[in-house]
Design a protein around this motif. Structure first.
Motif, PDB file in Angstrom:
ATOM      1  N   PHE A 168       0.965  -1.131  -0.018  1.00  0.00           N
ATOM      2  CA  PHE A 168       0.007  -0.154  -0.052  1.00  0.00           C
ATOM      3  C   PHE A 168       0.863   1.141   0.007  1.00  0.00           C
ATOM      4  N   THR A 169       0.560   2.175  -0.930  1.00  0.00           N
ATOM      5  CA  THR A 169       1.045   3.647  -0.802  1.00  0.00           C
ATOM      6  C   THR A 169       0.021   4.699  -0.456  1.00  0.00           C
ATOM      7  N   THR A 170      -0.811   4.893  -0.984  1.00  0.00           N
ATOM      8  CA  THR A 170      -1.888   5.681  -0.966  1.00  0.00           C
ATOM      9  C   THR A 170      -3.184   5.358  -1.605  1.00  0.00           C
ATOM     10  N   LEU A 171      -4.304   6.044  -0.793  1.00  0.00           N
ATOM     11  CA  LEU A 171      -5.723   5.572  -1.118  1.00  0.00           C
ATOM     12  C   LEU A 171      -5.732   5.921  -2.656  1.00  0.00           C
ATOM     13  N   GLU A 172      -5.150   6.882  -3.504  1.00  0.00           N
ATOM     14  CA  GLU A 172      -5.297   7.289  -4.708  1.00  0.00           C
ATOM     15  C   GLU A 172      -4.398   6.350  -5.549  1.00  0.00           C
ATOM     16  N   GLU A 173      -3.315   5.771  -5.307  1.00  0.00           N
ATOM     17  CA  GLU A 173      -2.395   4.812  -6.140  1.00  0.00           C
ATOM     18  C   GLU A 173      -2.506   3.354  -5.902  1.00  0.00           C
ATOM     19  N   SER A 174      -2.980   3.060  -4.713  1.00  0.00           N
ATOM     20  CA  SER A 174      -2.977   1.585  -4.497  1.00  0.00           C
ATOM     21  C   SER A 174      -4.094   1.151  -5.221  1.00  0.00           C
ATOM     22  N   GLY A 175      -3.985  -0.232  -5.272  1.00  0.00           N
ATOM     23  CA  GLY A 175      -5.227  -0.883  -5.922  1.00  0.00           C
ATOM     24  C   GLY A 175      -6.423  -1.354  -5.042  1.00  0.00           C
ATOM     25  N   PRO A 176      -7.394  -1.953  -5.527  1.00  0.00           N
ATOM     26  CA  PRO A 176      -8.752  -2.392  -4.663  1.00  0.00           C
ATOM     27  C   PRO A 176      -8.156  -3.444  -3.513  1.00  0.00           C
ATOM     28  N   THR A 177      -7.263  -4.226  -3.655  1.00  0.00           N
ATOM     29  CA  THR A 177      -6.885  -5.277  -2.568  1.00  0.00           C
ATOM     30  C   THR A 177      -6.217  -4.334  -1.480  1.00  0.00           C
ATOM     31  N   GLU A 178      -5.273  -3.675  -1.610  1.00  0.00           N
ATOM     32  CA  GLU A 178      -4.556  -2.718  -0.559  1.00  0.00           C
ATOM     33  C   GLU A 178      -5.513  -1.814   0.093  1.00  0.00           C
ATOM     34  N   LYS A 179      -6.406  -1.346  -0.705  1.00  0.00           N
ATOM     35  CA  LYS A 179      -7.471  -0.221  -0.310  1.00  0.00           C
ATOM     36  C   LYS A 179      -8.275  -0.760   0.624  1.00  0.00           C
ATOM     37  N   TYR A 180      -8.779  -2.036   0.218  1.00  0.00           N
ATOM     38  CA  TYR A 180      -9.782  -2.771   1.354  1.00  0.00           C
ATOM     39  C   TYR A 180      -9.045  -2.906   2.525  1.00  0.00           C
ATOM     40  N   ILE A 181      -7.752  -3.350   2.602  1.00  0.00           N
ATOM     41  CA  ILE A 181      -7.222  -3.727   3.992  1.00  0.00           C
ATOM     42  C   ILE A 181      -7.120  -2.453   4.544  1.00  0.00           C
ATOM     43  N   TYR A 182      -6.620  -1.096   3.818  1.00  0.00           N
ATOM     44  CA  TYR A 182      -6.679   0.013   4.870  1.00  0.00           C
ATOM     45  C   TYR A 182      -8.118   0.327   5.378  1.00  0.00           C
ATOM     46  N   ASN A 183      -9.121   0.155   4.606  1.00  0.00           N
ATOM     47  CA  ASN A 183     -10.336   0.485   5.228  1.00  0.00           C
ATOM     48  C   ASN A 183     -10.828  -0.594   6.144  1.00  0.00           C
ATOM     49  N   TYR A 184     -10.685  -1.830   6.019  1.00  0.00           N
ATOM     50  CA  TYR A 184     -11.352  -3.043   7.044  1.00  0.00           C
ATOM     51  C   TYR A 184     -10.071  -3.715   7.626  1.00  0.00           C
ATOM     52  N   ASN A 185      -9.108  -3.483   7.511  1.00  0.00           N
ATOM     53  CA  ASN A 185      -7.900  -4.538   7.954  1.00  0.00           C
ATOM     54  C   ASN A 185      -7.898  -5.875   7.218  1.00  0.00           C
ATOM     55  N   THR A 186      -6.815  -6.531   7.680  1.00  0.00           N
ATOM     56  CA  THR A 186      -7.019  -8.088   7.211  1.00  0.00           C
ATOM     57  C   THR A 186      -8.114  -8.936   7.689  1.00  0.00           C
ATOM     58  N   ARG A 187      -8.969  -9.359   6.786  1.00  0.00           N
ATOM     59  CA  ARG A 187      -9.893 -10.283   7.275  1.00  0.00           C
ATOM     60  C   ARG A 187     -10.532 -10.970   6.012  1.00  0.00           C
ATOM     61  N   VAL A 188     -11.600 -11.768   6.270  1.00  0.00           N
ATOM     62  CA  VAL A 188     -12.142 -12.465   5.247  1.00  0.00           C
ATOM     63  C   VAL A 188     -13.002 -11.414   4.338  1.00  0.00           C
ATOM     64  N   HIS A 189     -12.540 -11.487   3.093  1.00  0.00           N
ATOM     65  CA  HIS A 189     -13.583 -10.603   2.207  1.00  0.00           C
ATOM     66  C   HIS A 189     -14.985 -11.301   1.806  1.00  0.00           C
ATOM     67  N   HIS A 190     -14.764 -12.425   1.086  1.00  0.00           N
ATOM     68  CA  HIS A 190     -15.980 -13.083   0.781  1.00  0.00           C
ATOM     69  C   HIS A 190     -16.118 -14.632   1.034  1.00  0.00           C
ATOM     70  N   LEU A 191     -17.107 -15.358   0.928  1.00  0.00           N
ATOM     71  CA  LEU A 191     -17.360 -16.624   1.060  1.00  0.00           C
ATOM     72  C   LEU A 191     -18.164 -16.826  -0.437  1.00  0.00           C
ATOM     73  N   ALA A 192     -17.496 -18.033  -0.874  1.00  0.00           N
ATOM     74  CA  ALA A 192     -17.828 -18.247  -2.053  1.00  0.00           C
ATOM     75  C   ALA A 192     -18.744 -19.848  -2.167  1.00  0.00           C
TER      76      ALA A 192
END
Length: 361
Positions: free
Chosen positions: A262-286
């Protein structure tokens, strides 16, 4: 000169070989089987609502609700799938609390998918062998009840997930041990035919930091008999989807990380932004789904909201979609259908579209 960190699979593959050799040498091979249950903790006021929400979006049925000295629990069950244990703690103290303090999760400080519980034929032997290797558990020794023997790890520093190990002493799936009290709940399954199209839990995906990807996967392998299978790199979104398998027929564990940190919210991709917003965790159940086009249309008629339309199709061998996160659990549901003759697990095109959709959270 130090180059910026970037993931590749070379070091990971070397680590996989080391872990598998160490597992065999320690006598751990064959001591951990398939997934028995998933434990999701929620705010106390949301326990019943979360269970009812799940009944309305999966094929699982209400089994029972009960309490013990530490929590209230609701068990949802479907033949051929892992059980789902929805819980709310009576205790104020939680080992998972620190992992929930992120900008978009701190308003639900007790809410996360906490534990994946795997079958183990000899929990006491397994625990002793792991302790000999310097690994520790949440308790000094396994919990022995009249129905099962159980122990679990502390939350991983890399994922925030715990791993539980259960040895059934009698009927498998009998969670109601001595000292529990049954709750007078009756949760009705919605009378919606399309719910019968949603079958077993296929995989779960945890978001992990780029620089901790290898350690998260190898740690999971050290605790289970899973092995790293393959990774799908989506360079344009700075994302890697990594799949660990027990066998081709079992529940799969997926780890999604950035290629670079992660660098910044503007530059980082969706995965690293998700961790910034929600911390490491399970994102989805398939969930494995049949007649997915009709099922998706029926869910939309019910008012379910999605992060993305159906992606893929029969020609690609794979159809998938993501719901929006459910407010009581913060989890996304994925519905996935693989068509006959498809010999893969994912396709890069589908992974790319699904990863991009998480930017909408």
């Amino acid at each position: 000169m130090n180059l910026p960190f970037q993931n590749d699979d070379k070091a990971l593959r070397e680590g996989v070989d080391r872990v598998m050799n160490a597992r065999k040498k320690a006598g751990l091979e064959g001591l951990v089987g398939g997934l028995e249950a998933v434990e999701i903790n929620v705010q106390p006021a949301n326990l019943r609502v979360a269970a009812e929400e799940f009944l309305g979006c999966t094929g699982h049925q209400f089994h029972m609700a009960y309490e013990h000295e530490h929590a209230h629990l609701c068990v949802l069950r479907q033949e051929g799938s892992a059980d789902f244990l929805f819980t709310s703690r009576k205790d104020a103290c939680s080992p998972f609390a620190a992992f929930n303090m992120a900008p978009k999760s701190k308003n639900l400080p007790e809410t996360r998918l906490e534990t994946f519980i795997f079958k183990c034929p000899d929990v006491e032997r397994f625990a002793a062998l792991q302790m000999e290797r310097g690994n520790c558990f949440l308790t000094a020794e396994p919990l022995r009840t009249d129905k099962y023997v159980y122990i679990q790890t502390p939350p991983s520093r890399y994922t925030g997930n715990s791993i539980g190990f259960i040895q059934w002493l009698g009927a498998e799936g009998d969670w109601f041990r001595r000292g529990c009290g049954e709750l007078n709940w009756k949760l009705d399954k919605p009378d919606k035919p399309h719910l019968a199209n949603v079958h077993e839990l296929d995989h779960a995906a945890t978001r992990v930091r780029a620089e901790e990807r290898d350690r998260a996967i190898l740690e999971f392998m050290e605790w289970t008999n899973y092995s790293f299978d393959f990774a799908v790199y989506v360079e344009a979104l700075n994302s890697i989807t990594n799949v660990a398998r027990l066998s081709a027929d079992d529940f799969a564990m997926v780890f999604t990380s950035g290629i670079s940190p992660f660098t910044t919210l503007e530059e980082s991709g969706p995965t690293e932004k998700y961790i910034y917003n929600y911390n490491t965790r399970v994102h989805h159940l398939a969930f494995s789904t049949v007649n997915i086009e009709e099922t998706y249309a029926a869910f939309k008629r019910d008012g379910m909201e999605f992060l993305v339309e159906l992606v893929g199709g029969p020609d690609e061998g794979l159809h998938q979609t993501f719901t929006k996160p459910f407010p009581t659990t913060l989890l996304v549901n994925e519905y996935i259908q693989r068509y006959g003759g498809f010999d893969g697990f994912f396709t890069k095109s589908n992974v790319t579209m699904l990863t991009a959709a998480t930017d909408n959270q």
